[in-house]
Scaffold this active site. Structure first.
Site, PDB file in Angstrom:
ATOM      1  N   THR A 139       0.846  -1.199   0.000  1.00 21.53           N
ATOM      2  CA  THR A 139       0.000   0.000   0.000  1.00 21.53           C
ATOM      3  C   THR A 139       0.883   1.251   0.000  1.00 21.53           C
ATOM      4  O   THR A 139       1.981   1.227   0.547  1.00 21.53           O
ATOM      5  CB  THR A 139      -0.882  -0.032   1.270  1.00 21.53           C
ATOM      6  OG1 THR A 139      -1.667  -1.225   1.226  1.00 21.53           O
ATOM      7  CG2 THR A 139      -1.798   1.165   1.361  1.00 21.53           C
ATOM      8  N   SER A 182       1.989   5.283  -2.029  1.00 24.45           N
ATOM      9  CA  SER A 182       2.247   5.914  -3.324  1.00 24.45           C
ATOM     10  C   SER A 182       3.413   5.261  -4.066  1.00 24.45           C
ATOM     11  O   SER A 182       3.444   5.264  -5.299  1.00 24.45           O
ATOM     12  CB  SER A 182       2.509   7.410  -3.135  1.00 24.45           C
ATOM     13  OG  SER A 182       3.536   7.613  -2.188  1.00 24.45           O
ATOM     14  N   THR A 183       4.397   4.701  -3.350  1.00 20.93           N
ATOM     15  CA  THR A 183       5.544   4.064  -4.022  1.00 20.93           C
ATOM     16  C   THR A 183       5.127   2.708  -4.582  1.00 20.93           C
ATOM     17  O   THR A 183       5.396   2.388  -5.746  1.00 20.93           O
ATOM     18  CB  THR A 183       6.723   3.895  -3.038  1.00 20.93           C
ATOM     19  OG1 THR A 183       6.824   5.072  -2.237  1.00 20.93           O
ATOM     20  CG2 THR A 183       8.030   3.668  -3.769  1.00 20.93           C
ATOM     21  N   GLY A 229       1.738   4.546   7.495  1.00 18.96           N
ATOM     22  CA  GLY A 229       1.372   5.899   7.062  1.00 18.96           C
ATOM     23  C   GLY A 229       0.036   5.905   6.333  1.00 18.96           C
ATOM     24  O   GLY A 229      -0.674   6.911   6.322  1.00 18.96           O
ATOM     25  N   GLU A 240      -0.729  -5.359   5.975  1.00 15.30           N
ATOM     26  CA  GLU A 240       0.618  -5.381   5.377  1.00 15.30           C
ATOM     27  C   GLU A 240       1.519  -6.346   6.140  1.00 15.30           C
ATOM     28  O   GLU A 240       2.283  -7.112   5.539  1.00 15.30           O
ATOM     29  CB  GLU A 240       1.230  -3.974   5.391  1.00 15.30           C
ATOM     30  CG  GLU A 240       0.533  -3.016   4.448  1.00 15.30           C
ATOM     31  CD  GLU A 240       1.056  -1.588   4.553  1.00 15.30           C
ATOM     32  OE1 GLU A 240       1.130  -0.914   3.527  1.00 15.30           O
ATOM     33  OE2 GLU A 240       1.375  -1.150   5.660  1.00 15.30           O
TER      34      GLU A 240
HETATM   35  C1  5RP Z   1       0.819   2.173   4.396  1.00 17.71           C
HETATM   36  C2  5RP Z   1       2.293   2.094   4.457  1.00 17.71           C
HETATM   37  C3  5RP Z   1       3.039   2.637   3.286  1.00 17.71           C
HETATM   38  O1  5RP Z   1       3.727   1.605   2.682  1.00 17.71           O
HETATM   39  C4  5RP Z   1       3.956   3.717   3.773  1.00 17.71           C
HETATM   40  O2  5RP Z   1       3.179   4.724   4.423  1.00 17.71           O
HETATM   41  C5  5RP Z   1       4.776   4.342   2.633  1.00 17.71           C
HETATM   42  O3  5RP Z   1       3.933   5.033   1.773  1.00 17.71           O
HETATM   43  P1  5RP Z   1       4.487   5.899   0.555  1.00 17.71           P
HETATM   44  O4  5RP Z   1       5.118   4.950  -0.403  1.00 17.71           O
HETATM   45  O5  5RP Z   1       3.235   6.580   0.021  1.00 17.71           O
HETATM   46  O6  5RP Z   1       5.466   6.902   1.096  1.00 17.71           O
HETATM   47  O7  5RP Z   1       2.894   1.605   5.379  1.00 17.71           O
HETATM   48  O8  5RP Z   1       0.225   1.724   5.586  1.00 17.71           O
END
Ligand code: 5RP
Length: 234
Positions: free
Chosen positions: A31, A33-34, A103, A110
């Site tokens: 989950t 954006s990356t 985040g 996850e």
């Molecule tokens: C979601 C997560 C995401 O993998 C983490 O917040 C990183 O997110 P992004 O790639 O958007 O910076 O742990 O629960």
């Protein structure tokens, strides 16, 4: 095409992780954006015929929606006996490859999926690397709604400063994919991530916290070097 350096790093590191996925495999879809870029590139590799016979296990509604958008077939943990590889982002990575995640409030699913994978590949931009966990990011703790107040008190007893996560473009608290709430906790110091992970999960009413200790196998880091995106294995 984006020129924003952070987006560029995320895009390239997502692509690098997607390039490691092999045909005939079961893939944990993380989950954030990356990872969204990794899901997109897995879908593109499938569409081009370069990759065959992939099934994904989503870690969130977000991952499920993206997988459907890019025509990646999905399965559930009830229907499989292993996961070959999982790709997921992180909010902090320490030198031992321990992580803070959550985040996107998806850390419970996850952790289930990422820890089942034979290989767990973490995809981050260089800004996520820290010497000590907790330096830049609050620790997310998923809690069942009726237990929020006593859990907050216990988190204070452990030295944390807890705060209920509130929605953006939604009045009231963030509600997870499981219908629970998230407490973000500021710890000035996390000397022993493994014991804090266990102590927090031992509080009645806590479902899961965002410390991932000893779960990551590979960390791919996207950076900008001489103005160009560059991927290194950490
Ligand atoms: C979601 C997560 C995401 O993998 C983490 O917040 C990183 O997110 P992004 O790639 O958007 O910076 O742990 O629960």
């Amino acid at each position: 095409m984006t020129t924003d350096p952070v987006t560029l790093m995320k895009q390239e590191v997502g692509k690098a992780a997607a390039a490691r996925v092999k045909s005939d495999s079961i893939v944990g879809l993380g989950t954030g954006s990356t990872t969204a870029f990794a899901i997109q590139y897995i879908g593109e590799r499938l569409a081009s015929g370069e990759l065959k016979n992939i099934v994904g296990v989503p870690t969130s509604f977000q991952a499920e929606v993206l997988a459907k958008k890019y025509n990646i077939p999905l399965t559930t943990l009830d229907a499989i006996d292993h996961i070959d590889v999982a790709i997921d982002g992180a909010d902090e990575v320490d030198p031992q490859k321990n992580l803070i995640k959550g985040g996107g409030a998806a850390h419970t699913r996850e952790k289930v999926v990422d820890s089942l994978a034979q290989e767990f590949i973490v995809v981050v931009d260089g800004g996520k690397l820290v010497d000590k966990l907790g330096s830049t990011f609050l620790l997310p703790v998923e809690v069942i709604p009726m237990a929020v107040t006593p859990v907050m008190r216990k988190l204070e007893d452990l030295g944390g400063k807890p705060d209920l996560r509130m929605g953006i473009k939604k009045a009231g608290p963030v509600v997870t994919d499981q219908g629970n709430l998230v407490i973000d906790v500021k710890f000035d110091n996390i000397p022993n991530p493994a014991s804090l992970e266990a102590e927090i999960n031992n509080i009645p009413g806590v479902l899961e916290n965002g410390l991932f200790v000893g779960v990551a196998d590979v960390v791919l880091v996207g950076e900008i070097v001489d103005g160009k995106p560059h991927i290194r294995e950490f």
